[in-house]
Design a protein around this motif. Sequence first.
Motif, PDB file in Angstrom:
ATOM      1  N   CYS A  68       5.535   4.884  -5.821  1.00  0.00           N
ATOM      2  CA  CYS A  68       4.186   4.715  -6.372  1.00  0.00           C
ATOM      3  C   CYS A  68       4.237   4.293  -7.839  1.00  0.00           C
ATOM      4  O   CYS A  68       3.413   3.475  -8.282  1.00  0.00           O
ATOM      5  N   ARG A  69       5.185   4.816  -8.603  1.00  0.00           N
ATOM      6  CA  ARG A  69       5.353   4.373  -9.994  1.00  0.00           C
ATOM      7  C   ARG A  69       5.738   2.901 -10.039  1.00  0.00           C
ATOM      8  O   ARG A  69       5.256   2.149 -10.899  1.00  0.00           O
ATOM      9  N   HIS A  70       6.598   2.490  -9.124  1.00  0.00           N
ATOM     10  CA  HIS A  70       6.979   1.079  -9.028  1.00  0.00           C
ATOM     11  C   HIS A  70       5.739   0.209  -8.789  1.00  0.00           C
ATOM     12  O   HIS A  70       5.575  -0.848  -9.422  1.00  0.00           O
ATOM     13  N   HIS A  71       4.861   0.659  -7.908  1.00  0.00           N
ATOM     14  CA  HIS A  71       3.658  -0.116  -7.607  1.00  0.00           C
ATOM     15  C   HIS A  71       2.738  -0.196  -8.825  1.00  0.00           C
ATOM     16  O   HIS A  71       2.256  -1.279  -9.183  1.00  0.00           O
ATOM     17  N   LYS A  80      -0.267  -6.674 -12.258  1.00  0.00           N
ATOM     18  CA  LYS A  80      -1.438  -6.882 -11.407  1.00  0.00           C
ATOM     19  C   LYS A  80      -1.135  -6.585  -9.932  1.00  0.00           C
ATOM     20  O   LYS A  80      -1.221  -7.468  -9.058  1.00  0.00           O
ATOM     21  N   PRO A  81      -0.762  -5.327  -9.628  1.00  0.00           N
ATOM     22  CA  PRO A  81      -0.428  -5.000  -8.231  1.00  0.00           C
ATOM     23  C   PRO A  81      -1.648  -5.173  -7.323  1.00  0.00           C
ATOM     24  O   PRO A  81      -2.764  -4.799  -7.678  1.00  0.00           O
ATOM     25  N   LEU A 132      15.388   7.789   4.238  1.00  0.00           N
ATOM     26  CA  LEU A 132      14.853   6.473   4.561  1.00  0.00           C
ATOM     27  C   LEU A 132      13.382   6.698   4.863  1.00  0.00           C
ATOM     28  O   LEU A 132      13.012   7.719   5.435  1.00  0.00           O
ATOM     29  N   GLY A 133      12.522   5.759   4.464  1.00  0.00           N
ATOM     30  CA  GLY A 133      11.115   6.007   4.724  1.00  0.00           C
ATOM     31  C   GLY A 133      10.232   4.834   4.406  1.00  0.00           C
ATOM     32  O   GLY A 133      10.701   3.740   4.073  1.00  0.00           O
ATOM     33  N   ALA A 134       8.916   5.070   4.499  1.00  0.00           N
ATOM     34  CA  ALA A 134       7.934   4.013   4.298  1.00  0.00           C
ATOM     35  C   ALA A 134       6.671   4.598   3.679  1.00  0.00           C
ATOM     36  O   ALA A 134       6.328   5.761   3.916  1.00  0.00           O
ATOM     37  N   GLU A 135       5.990   3.768   2.895  1.00  0.00           N
ATOM     38  CA  GLU A 135       4.751   4.156   2.232  1.00  0.00           C
ATOM     39  C   GLU A 135       3.720   3.051   2.444  1.00  0.00           C
ATOM     40  O   GLU A 135       4.055   1.860   2.437  1.00  0.00           O
ATOM     41  N   SER A 136       2.462   3.441   2.623  1.00  0.00           N
ATOM     42  CA  SER A 136       1.361   2.494   2.798  1.00  0.00           C
ATOM     43  C   SER A 136       0.263   2.849   1.808  1.00  0.00           C
ATOM     44  O   SER A 136      -0.276   3.958   1.836  1.00  0.00           O
ATOM     45  N   LEU A 137      -0.069   1.903   0.930  1.00  0.00           N
ATOM     46  CA  LEU A 137      -1.013   2.154  -0.155  1.00  0.00           C
ATOM     47  C   LEU A 137      -2.237   1.255  -0.021  1.00  0.00           C
ATOM     48  O   LEU A 137      -2.113   0.050   0.217  1.00  0.00           O
ATOM     49  N   GLY A 138      -3.414   1.856  -0.176  1.00  0.00           N
ATOM     50  CA  GLY A 138      -4.627   1.074  -0.330  1.00  0.00           C
ATOM     51  C   GLY A 138      -5.374   0.708   0.931  1.00  0.00           C
ATOM     52  O   GLY A 138      -6.412   0.027   0.855  1.00  0.00           O
ATOM     53  N   ARG A 139      -4.922   1.139   2.096  1.00  0.00           N
ATOM     54  CA  ARG A 139      -5.663   0.832   3.315  1.00  0.00           C
ATOM     55  C   ARG A 139      -6.896   1.732   3.423  1.00  0.00           C
ATOM     56  O   ARG A 139      -6.791   2.953   3.297  1.00  0.00           O
TER      57      ARG A 139
END
Length: 385
Positions: A74-77, A82-83, A109-116
């Motif tokens: 999330c910090r990376h995003h 202008k993400p 190992l994993g996955a993240e979904s942001l903003g849906r």
Amino acid sequence: MTAAQTTGLDPNKIEAVLAAFRDAGHEFVNPPILQPADVFLDLTGEDIRRRLYLTQGSNGTDLCLRPDFTIPVCRHHVAADKPSLPAAYCYNGPVFRQRPDGLGEIPQLGAESLGRKDTAEADADLLALSVSALQTFGATGTSIRIGDETLLAAVLSGLDLPAVWKRRLRDLFGETDKLTAAIDRMAGSASANDDSRDVRLGFLSALEGADPTAAHAVVEDLLSIAGISAVGGRTPSEIADRFLEQAALASGGRGHAQAAVTLRAYLALKADGDNAVASLRSFGTDHSLDLEEPIAAFECRLSALAAKGIEPSRLSFAADFGRRLDYYSGFVFEIHSASDQIAGPLVGGGRYDRLLTLLGAGENVPAIGFSMWLDRIAASIGADS
């Protein structure tokens, strides 16, 4: 050393899982191992805070080895130029948490979904993605456990409790023993025969009702006299805030027996996915609580999961189930091995809709993700064979 070498998992299967994540729209990222410690001290909860590997930069900045991936991703995003949203990421690498036995380097190992904004479908997509990944690895005979903090929040909002107690009980969600003890104290049934506890409560009683600024100064002065500059990463000011909150809790720790009865009844609820909605509605009716909004969202999520091939009968709902990370704010899930030889979940995840705002995002960002414990998955496959 790669995750495959660390766990014994087939590297081709790890690559196949990552390829499936990328095919689902998740961009691979590899956040730095060294992270600012204050972020994790503030946002991860007591369980992770006490297990951090801490160090300092040459300029005196407090740093830690990353104890999880969600916050670094999330910090990376947030740090991107202008993400755009929605965005999705995946990762593979070690996290670092001190353990009483064994190495503190844990392959994940994993996955993240942001903003849906289609939250039910996003929840279903991420849980289904983790189930598919376990199938790729060959982990079978798993069970899926689900919970939802928004349901507890709705119960608390309907109870006649001081705001400080509502906040404290919600903060303890997922830590069953501590939550139970807090409810007992709130109802006035907690033991108070320990001398040190009596002294502490006396000090808290003295603080309660005092001018907040003056009380704050008293606590900071006492810490200064004792030569204490920080405890567990908390500054004297933060410790003072904590004392003042405890003073309010101590003064309000009686006379809430009926609220305690309701909370105990709610936290005892357990059902499979087929029967969870009926159990929740029956509880709301029995205790005159309006839970229809979070129940409707819960029901919508079950429908979205069924559309992904995860039938409600496969799910086990427990009202007291939460995950021990402070940033989770709603739906949570864990997938466990059927083998009693494997302690802890193979997969853990959930919704963290407040996290990106706390990390500096200019708007509220709905988000959900999961992490897979590769060492446990490898052990689970070995136990099944």
